[in-house]
Design a protein around this motif. Structure first.
Motif, PDB file in Angstrom:
ATOM      1  N   UNK A 188     -13.873   8.399  -1.742  1.00 27.04           N
ATOM      2  CA  UNK A 188     -12.460   8.007  -1.907  1.00 27.04           C
ATOM      3  C   UNK A 188     -11.623   8.243  -0.657  1.00 27.04           C
ATOM      4  N   UNK A 189     -12.194   8.833   0.373  1.00 22.74           N
ATOM      5  CA  UNK A 189     -11.422   8.981   1.607  1.00 22.74           C
ATOM      6  C   UNK A 189     -11.182   7.593   2.200  1.00 22.74           C
ATOM      7  N   UNK A 190     -12.184   6.698   2.078  1.00 20.80           N
ATOM      8  CA  UNK A 190     -12.036   5.375   2.677  1.00 20.80           C
ATOM      9  C   UNK A 190     -12.733   4.299   1.869  1.00 20.80           C
ATOM     10  N   UNK A 191     -11.974   3.289   1.443  1.00 21.03           N
ATOM     11  CA  UNK A 191     -12.548   2.187   0.684  1.00 21.03           C
ATOM     12  C   UNK A 191     -13.419   1.276   1.521  1.00 21.03           C
ATOM     13  N   UNK A 213       5.766  15.717   2.702  1.00 17.12           N
ATOM     14  CA  UNK A 213       4.936  15.303   1.581  1.00 17.12           C
ATOM     15  C   UNK A 213       5.504  15.918   0.313  1.00 17.12           C
ATOM     16  N   UNK A 227      -9.085  19.301  -1.866  1.00 15.52           N
ATOM     17  CA  UNK A 227      -9.560  18.696  -3.114  1.00 15.52           C
ATOM     18  C   UNK A 227     -11.010  19.085  -3.363  1.00 15.52           C
ATOM     19  N   UNK A 239       8.052   7.113   0.234  1.00 15.75           N
ATOM     20  CA  UNK A 239       7.421   6.226  -0.747  1.00 15.75           C
ATOM     21  C   UNK A 239       8.274   6.087  -2.014  1.00 15.75           C
ATOM     22  N   UNK A 264       5.180  17.772   8.556  1.00 22.38           N
ATOM     23  CA  UNK A 264       4.731  16.775   7.576  1.00 22.38           C
ATOM     24  C   UNK A 264       5.693  16.715   6.412  1.00 22.38           C
ATOM     25  N   UNK A 323       0.237   8.910   4.395  1.00 24.81           N
ATOM     26  CA  UNK A 323       0.499  10.213   3.781  1.00 24.81           C
ATOM     27  C   UNK A 323      -0.767  11.052   3.695  1.00 24.81           C
ATOM     28  N   UNK A 346      10.751   3.516  -1.171  1.00 25.58           N
ATOM     29  CA  UNK A 346      10.197   2.192  -0.916  1.00 25.58           C
ATOM     30  C   UNK A 346       9.818   1.479  -2.210  1.00 25.58           C
ATOM     31  N   UNK A 353      -1.887   2.072   7.564  1.00 26.04           N
ATOM     32  CA  UNK A 353      -0.643   1.674   8.227  1.00 26.04           C
ATOM     33  C   UNK A 353      -0.120   2.722   9.200  1.00 26.04           C
ATOM     34  N   UNK A 383       3.455   9.886  -2.951  1.00 24.88           N
ATOM     35  CA  UNK A 383       3.247  11.273  -2.525  1.00 24.88           C
ATOM     36  C   UNK A 383       4.193  11.715  -1.409  1.00 24.88           C
ATOM     37  N   UNK A 384       5.099  10.838  -0.967  1.00 26.69           N
ATOM     38  CA  UNK A 384       6.072  11.250   0.063  1.00 26.69           C
ATOM     39  C   UNK A 384       7.480  10.795  -0.342  1.00 26.69           C
ATOM     40  N   UNK A 422      -5.947  12.349  -5.290  1.00 28.06           N
ATOM     41  CA  UNK A 422      -5.063  13.224  -4.505  1.00 28.06           C
ATOM     42  C   UNK A 422      -4.038  13.944  -5.372  1.00 28.06           C
ATOM     43  N   UNK A 471      -3.625  13.200   2.233  1.00 24.58           N
ATOM     44  CA  UNK A 471      -4.138  13.347   0.867  1.00 24.58           C
ATOM     45  C   UNK A 471      -4.827  14.686   0.658  1.00 24.58           C
ATOM     46  N   UNK A 525       7.599  -7.430   4.803  1.00 29.88           N
ATOM     47  CA  UNK A 525       7.876  -6.403   3.792  1.00 29.88           C
ATOM     48  C   UNK A 525       9.179  -6.600   3.043  1.00 29.88           C
ATOM     49  N   UNK A 562       0.817  -1.210   0.000  1.00 29.31           N
ATOM     50  CA  UNK A 562       0.000   0.000   0.000  1.00 29.31           C
ATOM     51  C   UNK A 562       0.852   1.262   0.000  1.00 29.31           C
ATOM     52  N   UNK A 563       0.495   2.185  -0.861  1.00 29.60           N
ATOM     53  CA  UNK A 563       1.097   3.518  -0.842  1.00 29.60           C
ATOM     54  C   UNK A 563      -0.012   4.524  -0.517  1.00 29.60           C
ATOM     55  N   UNK A 564       0.008   5.721  -1.090  1.00 26.69           N
ATOM     56  CA  UNK A 564      -1.011   6.714  -0.743  1.00 26.69           C
ATOM     57  C   UNK A 564      -2.349   6.335  -1.375  1.00 26.69           C
ATOM     58  N   UNK A 565      -3.329   5.978  -0.540  1.00 27.30           N
ATOM     59  CA  UNK A 565      -4.563   5.404  -1.068  1.00 27.30           C
ATOM     60  C   UNK A 565      -5.630   5.307   0.017  1.00 27.30           C
ATOM     61  N   UNK A 566      -6.778   4.796  -0.381  1.00 32.56           N
ATOM     62  CA  UNK A 566      -7.901   4.666   0.556  1.00 32.56           C
ATOM     63  C   UNK A 566      -8.103   3.233   1.027  1.00 32.56           C
ATOM     64  N   UNK A 567      -7.287   2.268   0.627  1.00 27.88           N
ATOM     65  CA  UNK A 567      -7.418   0.843   0.966  1.00 27.88           C
ATOM     66  C   UNK A 567      -8.507   0.127   0.166  1.00 27.88           C
ATOM     67  N   UNK A 622      -6.523   4.906   6.984  1.00 28.76           N
ATOM     68  CA  UNK A 622      -6.724   5.722   5.786  1.00 28.76           C
ATOM     69  C   UNK A 622      -7.724   6.805   6.092  1.00 28.76           C
TER      70      UNK A 622
END
Lengths: 261, 437
Positions: free
Chosen positions: B65-68, A119, B50, A68, A117, B43, A71, B21, A64-65, A95, B45, A50, A12-17, B420
């Motif tokens: 999109x903030x949370x899946x 970023x 936005x 990352x 921060x 990170x 990584x 994470x 975005x960082x 984003x 967002x 990992x 996972x990187x910058x995302x919402x899962x 997230x």
């Protein structure tokens, strides 16, 4: 018979899962899938290694960082196949709208102590940083897309993905066109299918979450939007949304912005 | 000064079975916790930025999109906030369907937590796959319940992750009677599986860990809160959602990208246990009897009862979904007309992990001027830290690093942190400094 199972990792990187859920939402089939593959890293699912090399690495999220950026190099180095899943990993994600602004102002508007921060100024696709073997588009990708890609790789074949437009999918399913009948500014003509044309099926506009289709004619669609009565700014926003950094949408967004000024 | 720093450092690269994470940094010096930092390095967002300059319905698609895992929660808080900006009142059908839609997400999100993330902890497995070997039926039932949740979300939203059906004013489409009926039958068939989940979770081996904490949730006079209500606390707070900022404080900590939150300077809990503690009277009598029979009493101050609270909410959401699907009629219109104007408004709903607060300000142009979003996990972070401090000291800091690490993860997982969502990721580092004087 003992077979050697390919090792799969989900990073996972910058995302919402949300794209990882394409695995978890397989439910009981995910347990069955593990007869054929071995999951060696997937923290959300309880497996964390990992630093072990994977045969197939699935990447969710954008870069975005500064951390990352480092990584992803290490992961690429350790993986045989690298597949991006979703709009963030494949095109930078929603984003990446920061790329059109000054990120420092944005951070300062949200955090009282922005200095702590780290970023980057931009959110970018994985392919901007390392070689990507295969891209799965969509916000989110679904379980079928993941399984198709896995099946091909298990058979030693190159995965394929359809990149014809949502429009074509609507025709195949027999949905009534929302743009023709209701003048709703639909992104279907320039967006790739894979979602099942769910938005027009719900009577609304496609908003491009699967990214550009093959040979998209964004200029023609922009003219159509303009004829429906959308302002230049509104057309720009249509292209600058979930997949705002996908080249065809980025270009169309920039052109429309220039025209509206 | 004579010193011999016998320093041990342990790293857990990533805390597993949480969404998103992050890391836990723990420093133990002379038998006391001298530093405890729950560091989220998800990170940022920058979602609130936005959203600026966007149209109302673009907001509904964007905030998902903030949370899946809980996109419906974000969409629902947003539509309520936007409708209050524009003085829109969508009526009974929309209200019922939003409640039904949300029940789908509670079932989906809670069952991922209970079966995939938490149950392996209590039964001593590292993941659901390991657990499935010894408890195949439980895992199979859990996945059935989970798929009912995702199918319910898809009934109204066409898909479970980032659904596309909701809009300001209601829904873009109304499902057909046949679609609703088919799903209703599935819900009725699987209801006993959800009922059985309550004794299953109630019999798990809970550590005795009672701590006083302040519970915060929405509250309504007539029903268990989901989409609306006043904000109440176990210490007597009772406010309108528009007053949130007057009572709750957000602050940034240097080691984390998530902002922490306090109520009048103190930590608080939001989420399933807080909801059930404050709204127990709205839990149907048959569930109350079932709980009594299994010797679980709410309100409870044992954080490990959170998993029972989630089981109760899964069962409740199934019952509620069945009720709403039986009432289902195809409406003449599935939404009311959107009429944008300048103004501001608030929305607060009960996401699976607790209260999710939104504020929107719209300009004359009908576009967003300013947005503020406060996610449940960020509100729980200070409480998690406080819990860890208490619980680890109670558990005994002289235990091995592995034990401490395992127990910390278990405590953190109680909160089902969605990192997230906290706009922002987990890794455990224990540092022992044994000062020998």
């Amino acid at each position: 018979m003992n077979i050697i199972k390919p090792k799969i990792a989900v990073y996972k990187f910058t995302s919402c899962d949300g794209c990882q859920l394409a695995f978890l939402n397989m439910g009981i089939e995910l347990v069955a899938l593990q007869e054929m593959i071995e999951i060696i890293h997937f923290p959300e699912f309880g497996i964390s290694n990992p630093n072990i090399s994977a045969d197939i690495a699935f990447i969710e999220g954008s870069i975005s960082t500064p951390q990352e950026k480092k990584r992803i190099q290490a992961i690429r180095h350790g993986s045989r196949f690298l597949i991006t899943i979703g709009a963030c990993a494949t095109a930078g994600g929603i984003q990446a709208l920061r790329n059109f602004s000054d990120v420092n102002t944005w951070v300062a508007d949200i955090y009282p102590h922005p200095a702590s921060l780290s970023t980057l100024k931009t959110s970018t696709a994985i392919s901007h940083h390392v070689k990507v073997d295969f891209e799965l588009w969509g916000c989110p990708v679904n379980s079928a897309q993941i399984l198709n890609a896995l099946k091909s790789l298990l058979m030693n074949a190159t995965p394929t993905a359809r990149r014809d437009s949502v429009c074509m999918e609507c025709k195949r399913q027999g949905h009534i066109c929302v743009m023709v009948t209701k003048n709703i500014p639909c992104m279907g003509p320039v967006t790739q299918t894979g979602c099942g044309a769910i938005c027009p099926h719900a009577g609304r506009d496609c908003y491009g979450c699967y990214g550009p289709s093959e040979n998209p004619n964004s200029q023609s669609l922009s003219r159509r939007f303009s004829n429906i009565g959308l302002s230049g700014e509104a057309i720009t926003r249509r292209f600058r949304f979930i997949n705002n950094q996908a080249p065809a949408f980025l270009e169309a967004g920039n052109l429309n912005e220039k025209k509206s000024k | 000064m004579k010193k011999n720093l016998n320093k041990r450092e342990i790293n857990i690269p990533i805390l597993t079975r949480v969404e998103g994470e992050g890391a836990l940094n723990l420093q133990i010096e002379a038998g006391k916790i001298t530093r405890l930092e729950l560091a989220i390095y998800e990170p940022p967002r920058l979602f609130e930025k936005i959203l600026e300059g966007r149209e109302p319905n673009e907001v509904v698609d964007a905030v998902a999109r903030i949370c899946g895992i809980c996109p419906v929660a974000y969409q629902m808080s947003a539509v309520h906030a936007i409708e209050s900006c524009f003085d829109m009142a969508p009526g009974e059908w929309v209200r019922n369907m939003r409640r039904l839609f949300y029940c789908g997400e509670w079932i989906e999100s809670h069952s991922i937590h209970v079966y995939m993330l938490a149950a392996p902890d209590f039964l001593g497995y590292s993941s659901m796959t390991d657990m499935a070997r010894d408890y195949p039926d439980i895992v199979r039932d859990g996945m059935k319940i989970h798929s009912l949740g995702t199918r319910l979300m898809a009934l109204l939203g066409k898909r479970a992750v980032h659904p596309v059906g909701a809009c300001v004013g209601g829904f873009y489409h109304a499902p057909s009677l046949e679609e609703v009926h088919n799903l209703l039958v599935q819900f009725e068939t699987c209801l006993p599986l959800a009922e059985a989940l309550i004794p299953f979770t109630a019999k798990l081996n809970f550590p005795k860990a009672e701590h006083e904490f302040t519970a915060v949730s929405l509250h309504q006079p007539s029903e268990y809160p989901i989409n609306e209500g006043r904000i109440q606390s176990s210490s007597g707070l009772d406010i309108d959602i528009s007053e949130y900022m007057d009572f709750f404080q957000q602050h940034q900590v240097a080691y984390s990208t998530a902002q922490h939150s306090t109520l009048s300077g103190k930590t608080y809990l939001t989420g399933p246990l807080a909801r059930i503690n404050l709204n127990y009277k709205h839990i149907p009598k048959n569930i109350q009897r079932l709980l009594k029979k299994n010797q679980i009493h709410f309100p409870s101050t044992n954080m490990f009862h959170s998993i029972v609270a989630r089981a109760v909410e899964i069962y409740y959401a199934m019952i509620e979904s069945i009720r709403l699907m039986r009432l289902y009629v195809t409406p003449p219109e599935s939404r009311i007309k959107l009429t944008a104007k300048a103004g501001n408004g608030y929305g607060c709903t009960e996401a699976p992990r607790g209260i999710l607060w939104h504020y929107f300000e719209f300009a004359e142009t009908g576009l967003v001027k300013r947005a503020r979003i406060i996610a449940p996990t960020s509100q729980n972070l200070s409480r998690i830290e406080e819990d860890l401090r208490h619980s680890l000291e109670e558990y005994g800091l002289d235990r091995s690093d592995d034990d401490l690490r395992y127990y910390s993860e278990k405590i953190i997982r109680n909160y089902d942190p969605c990192i997230s969502c906290a706009t922002h990721f987990l890794r455990l580092k224990i540092e022992r400094v044994d000062s020998q004087l």
